[in-house]
Design a protein around this motif. Sequence first.
Motif, mmCIF file in Angstrom:
data_model
loop_
_atom_site.group_PDB
_atom_site.id
_atom_site.type_symbol
_atom_site.label_atom_id
_atom_site.label_comp_id
_atom_site.label_asym_id
_atom_site.label_seq_id
_atom_site.Cartn_x
_atom_site.Cartn_y
_atom_site.Cartn_z
ATOM 1 N N ALA A 36 74.140 46.684 63.503
ATOM 2 C CA ALA A 36 73.834 46.880 64.974
ATOM 3 C C ALA A 36 72.803 47.765 64.987
ATOM 4 O O ALA A 36 71.599 47.434 65.857
ATOM 5 N N LEU A 37 72.598 48.944 64.176
ATOM 6 C CA LEU A 37 71.529 49.721 64.268
ATOM 7 C C LEU A 37 70.246 49.016 63.803
ATOM 8 O O LEU A 37 69.306 49.283 64.262
ATOM 9 N N ILE A 38 70.440 48.050 62.590
ATOM 10 C CA ILE A 38 69.252 47.385 62.261
ATOM 11 C C ILE A 38 69.007 46.434 63.488
ATOM 12 O O ILE A 38 67.674 46.116 63.867
ATOM 13 N N ALA A 39 69.747 45.636 64.035
ATOM 14 C CA ALA A 39 69.374 44.807 65.086
ATOM 15 C C ALA A 39 68.806 45.260 66.306
ATOM 16 O O ALA A 39 67.882 44.929 66.862
ATOM 17 N N ASP A 40 69.525 46.604 66.556
ATOM 18 C CA ASP A 40 69.321 47.213 68.021
ATOM 19 C C ASP A 40 68.368 48.345 68.099
ATOM 20 O O ASP A 40 67.896 48.560 69.268
ATOM 21 N N ARG A 41 68.382 48.993 66.854
ATOM 22 C CA ARG A 41 67.436 50.064 67.086
ATOM 23 C C ARG A 41 66.322 50.104 65.798
ATOM 24 O O ARG A 41 65.764 51.154 65.717
ATOM 25 N N GLY A 42 66.232 49.035 65.332
ATOM 26 C CA GLY A 42 64.917 48.951 64.336
ATOM 27 C C GLY A 42 65.075 49.664 63.224
ATOM 28 O O GLY A 42 64.231 49.901 62.592
ATOM 29 N N VAL A 43 66.507 50.141 62.622
ATOM 30 C CA VAL A 43 66.582 50.689 61.631
ATOM 31 C C VAL A 43 66.206 49.877 60.155
ATOM 32 O O VAL A 43 66.873 48.663 60.213
ATOM 33 N N VAL A 44 65.474 50.367 59.461
ATOM 34 C CA VAL A 44 64.984 49.461 58.170
ATOM 35 C C VAL A 44 65.238 50.433 56.968
ATOM 36 O O VAL A 44 64.535 50.062 56.028
ATOM 37 N N PRO A 299 68.269 61.764 61.695
ATOM 38 C CA PRO A 299 69.750 61.703 61.997
ATOM 39 C C PRO A 299 70.051 60.896 62.962
ATOM 40 O O PRO A 299 69.373 60.658 64.031
ATOM 41 N N GLY A 300 71.388 60.416 63.364
ATOM 42 C CA GLY A 300 71.775 59.575 64.246
ATOM 43 C C GLY A 300 71.570 60.197 65.725
ATOM 44 O O GLY A 300 71.045 59.514 66.622
ATOM 45 N N PRO A 301 72.045 61.517 66.109
ATOM 46 C CA PRO A 301 71.527 62.141 67.419
ATOM 47 C C PRO A 301 70.126 62.026 67.614
ATOM 48 O O PRO A 301 69.762 61.740 68.927
ATOM 49 N N THR A 302 69.283 62.172 66.778
ATOM 50 C CA THR A 302 67.718 62.225 66.924
ATOM 51 C C THR A 302 67.462 60.782 67.041
ATOM 52 O O THR A 302 66.435 60.472 67.847
ATOM 53 N N LEU A 303 67.892 59.943 66.478
ATOM 54 C CA LEU A 303 67.633 58.426 66.409
ATOM 55 C C LEU A 303 68.189 57.868 67.985
ATOM 56 O O LEU A 303 67.307 57.148 68.699
ATOM 57 N N GLU A 304 69.246 58.282 68.577
ATOM 58 C CA GLU A 304 69.599 58.087 69.874
ATOM 59 C C GLU A 304 68.865 58.596 70.973
ATOM 60 O O GLU A 304 68.492 58.129 72.006
ATOM 61 N N ALA A 305 68.395 59.902 70.525
ATOM 62 C CA ALA A 305 67.793 60.610 71.738
ATOM 63 C C ALA A 305 66.410 60.138 71.811
ATOM 64 O O ALA A 305 65.789 60.046 73.025
ATOM 65 N N PHE A 306 65.665 59.488 70.716
ATOM 66 C CA PHE A 306 64.339 59.029 70.861
ATOM 67 C C PHE A 306 64.488 57.457 71.594
ATOM 68 O O PHE A 306 63.637 57.203 72.309
ATOM 69 N N ALA A 307 65.712 56.990 71.300
ATOM 70 C CA ALA A 307 65.974 55.378 71.927
ATOM 71 C C ALA A 307 66.046 55.706 73.318
ATOM 72 O O ALA A 307 65.690 54.765 74.246
#
Length: 380
Positions: A36-44, A299-307
Amino acid sequence: MATGHDHPLTELAAAGVSIWLDDLSRELLSGGRLQALIADRGVVGITTNPTIFASALERGERYTRQLRRLAEVEASIEDTVFAITTDDVREACHVLRPVYDRTDGVDGRVSLEVDPGLAHDTQATIDRARLLWSAVDEPNLLIKIPATTAGLDAITAVIGEGISVNVTLIFSLDRYREVVDAYLTGLETARLNGLDLAGIHSVASFFVSRVDTEIDARLDAIGTDRALAAKGRAAIANARLAHEVHVTSLATRRWRDLAASGARPQRPLWASTGVKNPAYPDTMYVSELAIPGTVNTMPGPTLEAFADHGNVTPVVLEEVYGPAQDVLSEIALLGIDYREVTDELERQGVRKFVDSWDELAETVRGELSRDLAAPVPHGR
């Protein structure tokens, strides 16, 4: 919160920044969250460290069966840690393999760290890097090796054998120049060994927030208005000047000769991008370092904060290098020794990594005791 592809991370990726996640757990792998993170958050890509693995072991029960099997054969704590971490990283490599294939090996990478207790032992680091590379046996693996003096020779040696490397714990510009040289020397060795240079990849992990933490404390101790006005500026300036080192290295004849043989650039990676000071914007180490051709591992919280609320700050490179140098010059004028700071950060970094490794071993020991006394749950 923004969903799907309608969020600032999309803009960040479009700006040429590879979005990696600084986290990994069996829950993340087994529950479909990584996909889901790959699809929805662009994690590569993914980076790991011992603290991440220790936290993963404490969070869920998906390790219980494997821990029991290892205990039954009387595996040592070291062998148990090795088995758990290499299994998780191998599975993450499988999940990210489509990204690796789609990007011709540039992304889709998963990093696994050499035991940090070996940071000052070149040969032991080389031996462990070979062992990890062989055990995971996936082309999208990166072996994490710290940029200590001993680590530099290890980096050259394993690159020369075709092992891809994430060089970690870089704080100073001078050490980064040595890292670049170690990578290029390794590529030259690989070419002499007849290896395909296009298959060798590397990132150079420049730590960001810890620089502000250390320098801000010294600025607070000085306490003048001028000193306090300089807080929160050194880390981004340092990282931007690191990028200038990267750009300069790509303009050399030495690099052009290697590139003509198929070599890939060693990309700068911004690590430690979670903000430590709550007074600062929680996305500052992402938005201010949105430079094409770089990696930002969050880290996850930073990823979600930026999203949720991040902004991509346009960076005109030729316009930021000079002001970045001015920031470091101001720090020096205030009486703070840059070399002393970065040397201390490297010492602290190795020590923290060793402590984290010990914590991971202790967590494994505790989980073995706890899980062997409990019924085996359903699932993995």
